[in-house]
Motif scaffolding. Sequence first.
Motif, PDB file in Angstrom:
ATOM      1  N   SER A 200       0.824  -1.218   0.000  1.00  0.00           N
ATOM      2  CA  SER A 200       0.000   0.000   0.000  1.00  0.00           C
ATOM      3  C   SER A 200       0.856   1.266   0.000  1.00  0.00           C
ATOM      4  O   SER A 200       0.441   2.289  -0.525  1.00  0.00           O
ATOM      5  CB  SER A 200      -0.940   0.000   1.205  1.00  0.00           C
ATOM      6  OG  SER A 200      -0.193  -0.035   2.398  1.00  0.00           O
ATOM      7  N   THR A 201       2.039   1.221   0.563  1.00  0.00           N
ATOM      8  CA  THR A 201       2.839   2.459   0.661  1.00  0.00           C
ATOM      9  C   THR A 201       4.181   2.358  -0.065  1.00  0.00           C
ATOM     10  O   THR A 201       4.731   3.361  -0.500  1.00  0.00           O
ATOM     11  CB  THR A 201       3.116   2.797   2.139  1.00  0.00           C
ATOM     12  OG1 THR A 201       3.814   1.696   2.743  1.00  0.00           O
ATOM     13  CG2 THR A 201       1.822   3.054   2.899  1.00  0.00           C
ATOM     14  N   GLY A 202       4.725   1.176  -0.178  1.00  0.00           N
ATOM     15  CA  GLY A 202       6.077   1.050  -0.727  1.00  0.00           C
ATOM     16  C   GLY A 202       6.106   1.084  -2.251  1.00  0.00           C
ATOM     17  O   GLY A 202       5.086   0.961  -2.921  1.00  0.00           O
ATOM     18  N   GLU A 203       7.335   1.234  -2.788  1.00  0.00           N
ATOM     19  CA  GLU A 203       7.535   1.218  -4.250  1.00  0.00           C
ATOM     20  C   GLU A 203       7.879  -0.208  -4.646  1.00  0.00           C
ATOM     21  O   GLU A 203       8.898  -0.759  -4.231  1.00  0.00           O
ATOM     22  CB  GLU A 203       8.692   2.150  -4.640  1.00  0.00           C
ATOM     23  CG  GLU A 203       8.430   3.615  -4.298  1.00  0.00           C
ATOM     24  CD  GLU A 203       9.653   4.476  -4.618  1.00  0.00           C
ATOM     25  OE1 GLU A 203      10.460   4.064  -5.469  1.00  0.00           O
ATOM     26  OE2 GLU A 203       9.791   5.520  -3.988  1.00  0.00           O
ATOM     27  N   GLU A 204       7.048  -0.739  -5.461  1.00  0.00           N
ATOM     28  CA  GLU A 204       7.219  -2.146  -5.844  1.00  0.00           C
ATOM     29  C   GLU A 204       8.500  -2.340  -6.664  1.00  0.00           C
ATOM     30  O   GLU A 204       9.202  -3.340  -6.521  1.00  0.00           O
ATOM     31  CB  GLU A 204       5.995  -2.609  -6.647  1.00  0.00           C
ATOM     32  CG  GLU A 204       5.907  -4.115  -6.711  1.00  0.00           C
ATOM     33  CD  GLU A 204       4.505  -4.579  -7.111  1.00  0.00           C
ATOM     34  OE1 GLU A 204       4.407  -5.705  -7.574  1.00  0.00           O
ATOM     35  OE2 GLU A 204       3.536  -3.804  -6.925  1.00  0.00           O
ATOM     36  N   GLN A 205       8.781  -1.359  -7.490  1.00  0.00           N
ATOM     37  CA  GLN A 205       9.958  -1.470  -8.368  1.00  0.00           C
ATOM     38  C   GLN A 205      11.224  -1.533  -7.546  1.00  0.00           C
ATOM     39  O   GLN A 205      12.116  -2.346  -7.789  1.00  0.00           O
ATOM     40  CB  GLN A 205       9.996  -0.240  -9.304  1.00  0.00           C
ATOM     41  CG  GLN A 205      10.934  -0.426 -10.470  1.00  0.00           C
ATOM     42  CD  GLN A 205      10.855   0.794 -11.413  1.00  0.00           C
ATOM     43  OE1 GLN A 205      10.026   1.676 -11.218  1.00  0.00           O
ATOM     44  NE2 GLN A 205      11.722   0.834 -12.392  1.00  0.00           N
ATOM     45  N   ARG A 206      11.286  -0.686  -6.514  1.00  0.00           N
ATOM     46  CA  ARG A 206      12.471  -0.668  -5.658  1.00  0.00           C
ATOM     47  C   ARG A 206      12.597  -2.000  -4.931  1.00  0.00           C
ATOM     48  O   ARG A 206      13.684  -2.566  -4.797  1.00  0.00           O
ATOM     49  CB  ARG A 206      12.339   0.469  -4.633  1.00  0.00           C
ATOM     50  CG  ARG A 206      13.546   0.594  -3.693  1.00  0.00           C
ATOM     51  CD  ARG A 206      13.473   1.907  -2.897  1.00  0.00           C
ATOM     52  NE  ARG A 206      14.696   2.059  -2.109  1.00  0.00           N
ATOM     53  CZ  ARG A 206      14.834   1.683  -0.846  1.00  0.00           C
ATOM     54  NH1 ARG A 206      13.810   1.159  -0.204  1.00  0.00           N
ATOM     55  NH2 ARG A 206      15.992   1.866  -0.213  1.00  0.00           N
ATOM     56  N   ALA A 207      11.469  -2.513  -4.461  1.00  0.00           N
ATOM     57  CA  ALA A 207      11.481  -3.793  -3.757  1.00  0.00           C
ATOM     58  C   ALA A 207      12.004  -4.892  -4.670  1.00  0.00           C
ATOM     59  O   ALA A 207      12.824  -5.727  -4.259  1.00  0.00           O
ATOM     60  CB  ALA A 207      10.082  -4.131  -3.272  1.00  0.00           C
ATOM     61  N   ASN A 229       0.109  -6.169   3.258  1.00  0.00           N
ATOM     62  CA  ASN A 229      -0.639  -4.914   3.440  1.00  0.00           C
ATOM     63  C   ASN A 229      -1.173  -4.380   2.118  1.00  0.00           C
ATOM     64  O   ASN A 229      -1.028  -3.218   1.793  1.00  0.00           O
ATOM     65  CB  ASN A 229       0.231  -3.833   4.112  1.00  0.00           C
ATOM     66  CG  ASN A 229       0.622  -4.242   5.535  1.00  0.00           C
ATOM     67  OD1 ASN A 229       0.161  -5.255   6.026  1.00  0.00           O
ATOM     68  ND2 ASN A 229       1.461  -3.450   6.180  1.00  0.00           N
ATOM     69  N   SER A 230      -1.812  -5.262   1.355  1.00  0.00           N
ATOM     70  CA  SER A 230      -2.392  -4.834   0.076  1.00  0.00           C
ATOM     71  C   SER A 230      -3.636  -4.013   0.290  1.00  0.00           C
ATOM     72  O   SER A 230      -4.063  -3.283  -0.601  1.00  0.00           O
ATOM     73  CB  SER A 230      -2.762  -6.059  -0.768  1.00  0.00           C
ATOM     74  OG  SER A 230      -1.622  -6.846  -0.972  1.00  0.00           O
ATOM     75  N   ARG A 231      -4.223  -4.142   1.426  1.00  0.00           N
ATOM     76  CA  ARG A 231      -5.538  -3.521   1.648  1.00  0.00           C
ATOM     77  C   ARG A 231      -5.362  -2.181   2.340  1.00  0.00           C
ATOM     78  O   ARG A 231      -4.627  -2.076   3.324  1.00  0.00           O
ATOM     79  CB  ARG A 231      -6.360  -4.461   2.540  1.00  0.00           C
ATOM     80  CG  ARG A 231      -7.788  -4.076   2.727  1.00  0.00           C
ATOM     81  CD  ARG A 231      -8.448  -5.156   3.551  1.00  0.00           C
ATOM     82  NE  ARG A 231      -9.830  -4.863   3.788  1.00  0.00           N
ATOM     83  CZ  ARG A 231     -10.478  -5.196   4.884  1.00  0.00           C
ATOM     84  NH1 ARG A 231      -9.837  -5.813   5.850  1.00  0.00           N
ATOM     85  NH2 ARG A 231     -11.760  -4.931   5.025  1.00  0.00           N
TER      86      ARG A 231
END
Length: 1427
Positions: A200-207, A229-231
């Motif tokens: 919900s808050t993080g950058e998926e690309q960075r992960a 924490n998708s919701r």
Amino acid sequence: MAQCVQSVQEFIQDSFVPLVAVLCSEEAERLTRRNNLSFAELVRPFCRLTSEVHMRDPNNQLHIIKNLKIAVNNIITHPPQPGAIRKLLHDVVSVSQPAEGLVANVITAGDYDLNISATTPWFESYRECFLQSMPASDHEFLNHYVACMLVVSSSEPDPVEQFLKLSQEQHRIQHSSEYSYPKWFIPNTLKYYVLLHDVSTGEEQRADSIYEEMKQRYGTQGCYLLKINSRVSNRGADEQIPDPWSQYLQKNTIQNQDSYEDYTVVSNKNTDHLISDGIDSEIKDSLSNNFKTHPLQLDHPSGSLDSTDYMKASTSLQDSKKSNSGTPHGACLTLTDHDRIRQFIQEFTFRGLLPHIEKTIRQLNDQLISRKGLSRSLFSATKKWFSGSKVPEKSINELKNTSGLLYPPEAPELQIRKMADLCFLVQHYELAYSCYHTAKKDFLNDQAMLYAAGALEMAAVSAFLQPGAPRPYPAHYMETAIQTYRDICKNMVLAERCVLLSAEILKSQSKYSEAAALLIRLTSEDSDLRSALLLEQAAHCFINMKSPMVRKFAFHMILAGHRFSKAGQKKHALRCYCQAMQVYKGKGWSLAEDHINFTIGRQSFTLRQLDNAVSAFRHILINDSKQPPAQQGAFLREYLYVYKNATQLSPDGPLPQLPLPYINSSATRVFFGHDRRPAEGEKQAATHVSLDQEYDSESSQQWKELEEQVVSVINKGTIPSNFQPTQFCLNRYSDNSKFPLAVIEEPITVEVSFRNPLKVPLLLTDLSLLWKFQPKDFSAKHDGETKEQGTCDEDMVGTEAIAEFLINSEETKVARLKLFPHQTGELHILGVVYNLGSVQGAVSLDGIDPSIGLQTGKFVSNGLSVRGRQDLEIQGPRLNNTKEEKTSIKYGPDRRLDPIITEEMPLLEVFFINFPTGLLCGEIRKAYVEFVNVSKCPLTALKVVSKHPEFFTFGGNTAALTPLSPSASENCSAYKTVVTDPTSVRTALLSSASSADFGVGTGGSPEVIQVPLPDAVLLPGASVQLPMWLRGPDEEGVHEINFLFYYESIKKHSKMCHRVLRHTAVICTSRSLHIRATVCRSNALGDEEGRGDNMLLFVDVENINTSETGVKEFHIVQVSSNSKHWKLQKSVNISGDKDTKLASRERAKLCFKAVRCKNSEENYTFADIVFGNEQIISSASPCADFFFQSLSSEFKRTHVQSHTHASQRAVKQSFDETVRLIQKCSEVDLNIVVLWKAYVVEDSKQLILEGQHHVALNTVGKEAFSFPQKQELPETVLLKFFRPENTPVPARPTPEQLSNLIKTSLHYPESFNHSFHQKSLCLVPVTLLLSNCSQAVVDVMIDLRHKPTSSEALEIHGSFTWLGQTQYKLQLKGQEVYSLQLKACFVHTGVYNLGTPRVFAKLVDQVTLFETSQQNSMPALIIINNI
């Protein structure tokens, strides 16, 4: 043991799982905390693999792992404290209770049907928690960490740097001497790197890019990217997401450190011997601030407190449970996130954990082979070991206590154990067993007993879990292990684990007896909770056996309940006792039952289950207790205390039912009316009815008959349909089918029978009746409202209370409680209400007279009393009239407690003055009766009815016939007397009286006597005294004479028509005189007036009095006759004595002449022949009263006799008039009254008693008695059979009756002088007098031709002849006397019998001639002299 949710295999597998540690960065921890979960908690629901896993063993054989579960925990660097573990286990058990509404198993064993909970979830929770909270130790590796997850958030500035820090931290914890806890399996622990990404808050690309870098650095097998924490928390609030965490977190709620900051540990005096880190018990003090302390770490040192403090623990647990249940978990997770976590755990296990374990097993295997110099693999080695010669194992007792022996971590024996544990964790049980077996032998050789016991324990479990069961379960291994742990190592925790595992295994093999023995063996004083749980499981083993051992089950349940109670587990203690109670109840084991009930009562009270507590204590008290008095007193006080608390909860509720004392409802008696007044001096109140009298069905029937008799006379011979016999006292024997009638303002007394079953006294205070009243005006016909008893209702019904009522130990005592109705209506007495209490110093009161208890304030209550009630429920009589009632059990109503209160009625009181208790037979005594109307309304129609009306009289109807008061005459006589003229002695003085004057012959019942009230009415408050004469009954002995006084109100009432008052007089009579009399026709047929029908009366008087009564002598003072047809004329006594005196046993004979009366037939003629100087007027009261009463009772007696002979009665009815006339000739209707005086010496004073006897003469020539003679029956009587005659025999008069038709009498000179020389024939004139005795005209034939047939007569009397007619035919009118002149002719001198004429008679209108050959009473002898 009880049934479990898991199978034994599942239970053991879940008890020993690979442990994985978790180290999280702060940022990662923050991400998971958004879901109110730590990382370890987040993954916990997903730690069981859903698919099979494959791995290879050291021999490269494929091995399948099913249903594998791993445990993921935060690293805690301090071992748990024993006190904290105890507290944790205590709380786990206390929160686990049987589910509400759970249907219990019903087990039928022999006579028992037991409701038993099939499962014991509290035991399973305890077991699970116990095994999880076991601290790691160095002698085994099962709970050492195999791997460690390092978790870092993708949002951190430099995640890789963070991983490096965590890795170093893990290394420091494992290898630095600073930390001795937790324990690690092998030095080279698997590290698994997890990158946590918040969707919900993080950058998926960075992960993703960081993850790629991680894969480069740690390899694809060693790292993972977990997205959570998708919701968004505020979106889709109504969307329902399952919460799989709650069930796990609830079990571990207790691990929240915050809940227990202020809690002090409870420990028993013998502290559990828990190990902190196995053998090395040192604990490092310094802790890293970066890591949590152990959840079981306490802020306070462990202390020893009372078990009552456990109550605090369960309360705090409840609170924390509430706070947790209110917090949502996983709020930011979607179902996809759930799947991702599940996938993560699977990946970790498949790619990281299991390959690591497989590799470690291989390495250990290789190391062992190389070190031992053995053959290529351990398998072949074990074969050699097993096939080789076995070294006999030493017994435990032979081994010295070497539990302190330490192995270095790299010791080959520990490597074998390490390998065995790893194999066991991955379900390779065969290899594990081999290793355990090898290690066991090594440890035993080295006498390292702790290590050996651990190997034995796990070898036994591995042997059991091997697929296909190649070898039986070696229970003796477990036995040895338990004994070693307990006795040598003094380690009860490990011993308990052994027992829990072994018992479960034995249970699965249905070896319940062995399992129970094992469980019982581990019970000890050091832990009440453990002992309680194990005893409960042992009890379940006994009940689950093939043939259930019910009593052993119950006994061990009691023991378990006792230990639960000591451990502070009140609810579980109560449950155990209740289950055991099912077995002990009603089997006669009263002491056991008392103990159980007492404990149940106590525990229920502690848990505030007051109703259950009251019920349990009630059972102790109401059963026939065999407890000693002191114990019963304690039970009673406890009961009262509990009851008081229960009633205080609902002070406005209905009064509770009390169990003590017992009330015998059927013995309840109800009495209507005032208590009887005591006698005052000479005044004696009527006995009436009281509660002190015993019920007598015979006498009650007599009273009922008397009442019916008087009611029938009042109602002209019929009894009204609504007639209800008066019943003053109702009890179990009386007829209670109708509603009893009570009168307004008159008390109703209820006698209640109490029984105290205890050996201690009971004190009832403020004891009164409980009632319900419905006012009704019976005249106005409208009903009022029903009123329950209340404070304001005293104006309707007054209630009397007994202040104190003491019932001694085991005493039955009656209480008499009163109600005073002030209104008309329907009253229902419901029961009694009272305060129940006990007495101080109760035991010493046993000897006290119970009557003292009624004195107010006499007894000191111990201050504890409860108010309650008991209902009076009376079962009516069983009905047995119709066929249906006979075949079924039906009971009729019993309405003795439901009286109808009627309108005001008069109330009569009767007093007897100078009433004697002893009389002579026939003695006359004068007394007085006082009638008092004590009510507010006048009474009338006063009558008295008695079965013995001949006993008393109120005098005649006319005042002239009633004598003055006793003092007015000489010697205070009760008779009316006049002084006689001396010349008239022994001649009759005549008077007459009508029977109607004395109430006889008026057609009414002689038993019902009108009381001569002055105005026939007795006004309210008025009293009247009337004289009453008494005559002693003719039969000696004790006589009970019942008087029933009947009276009515002037106003007629719908409910109550009349009232009655009863009196029973007891008179003792002693013998006086006995009189017999006979009457015969006089030969002198003519009297002074020239009429026939003279009779002679012979009276025989005997003094049969015994001198005991002090009677000196009797004087016959007068003989009187009373008859309509006859009268005494004079006395013809020869002796010249003026007075006839009779001393004891003397007899006198009197003779009188009786003649026919001239007067009309209406009145009775009284003729008095006086022997003294004072005439008793026999036609006045009381002489005439008693005479007429004796007449009527005589008539009644003969009437009853005639009723008994039905056939004879039929014969009499068929008599024709002729026969009746003939019969009457021999009948005489003459009654004699003999009046006497008795001189009695009493206390040196001389008293004169007087009395009279009656003799009724009915038949000529037949003897009559003053009292009927008793016929002595023969001892044996032959049985006679007869056939009743259907046709009555035609009635014929008897010859004797016929011979009485005509009476003959010859008149002639006694001697006749004749000169035979001058004249040869001597002629003598003879007159034959013929008297017709009947009222009819009679034809008479006289035959003179009769010759004496016997030669004797000729010889004696000689022969003569009659001259003139030989036969005469005459006709005589009724009562006519005819004189016939005859001549007799004699030829010789001599003595001759002239009585030869034969006389025949017949009635004029009779065709048949009844020959009446008249027998002469004596020979008519004549003497012929020659001159």
